[in-house]
Design a protein around this motif. Structure first.
Motif: not given
Ligand SMILES: Cc1cc2nc3c(=O)[nH]c(=O)nc-3n(C[C@H](O)[C@H](O)[C@H](O)COP(=O)(O)O)c2cc1C
Length: 141
Positions: A11, A14-18, A9, A93-97
């Motif tokens: 982040q 605030t990171s959920q995966s962390r 992540s 983290a899921l970013y843009n699918f």
């Molecule tokens: C740039 C960005 C893109 C994201 N794209 C998606 C997505 O495509 N699908 C989804 O379900 N969530 C998406 N999310 C939400 C993140 O997956 C979610 O916030 C998750 O908690 C991120 O992991 P983290 O908290 O460990 O950073 C996105 C978040 C960010 C910041």
């Protein structure tokens, strides 16, 4: 138990995966384990593969120049981190699918033909095993 923890992540606090990875490791402690944890935080960015890296990787080991060996040194370190572990915890983290680009860079650097995998009968076959266990557990969060 030797854990390699990968954080992908962008982040931090605030990171959920962390948070999930922390909870798993805290849970292992609560169960009386004393895991030895190595952390590879991909927030500290890894380099992208480039032509020099690919040429170094495809050059037979004994023919590599010092420069080519240096070019592959980080990849060697990342692979050694996996080899030293019996459990991988990969926080994604899921970013843009898709997975974060930081994690794709790590995957690119640890997938090394003839070192960590080979093609056999048209299929990729993994070559890695752990010194503690014949198989490595992967926990994707
Ligand atoms: C740039 C960005 C893109 C994201 N794209 C998606 C997505 O495509 N699908 C989804 O379900 N969530 C998406 N999310 C939400 C993140 O997956 C979610 O916030 C998750 O908690 C991120 O992991 P983290 O908290 O460990 O950073 C996105 C978040 C960010 C910041």
């Amino acid at each position: 138990m030797r854990i390699l923890r990968i954080d992908s992540s962008a982040q931090t606090e605030t990171s959920q995966s962390r948070r999930l990875s922390n909870r798993i490791i805290d849970g292992l402690h609560a169960l009386g384990n004393s895991p030895d944890v190595t952390v590879r935080d991909l927030e500290k960015r890894l380099p992208q593969l480039d032509r020099a890296w690919i040429e170094a990787n495809t050059t037979p080991i004994d023919d590599r120049t010092d420069y080519q060996r240096k070019t592959l040194a980080l990849s060697d370190t990342l692979i050694a981190e996996i080899e030293a572990a019996d459990t991988l915890i990969i926080g994604v983290a899921l970013y843009n699918f898709s997975i974060p680009a930081s994690l794709k860079l790590w995957i690119d650097l640890v997938c090394r033909t003839r070192k960590t995998f080979v093609y056999s009968e048209g299929k990729p076959k993994g070559l890695m095993s752990s010194p503690l266990n014949s198989s490595i557990d992967f926990w994707f969060l």
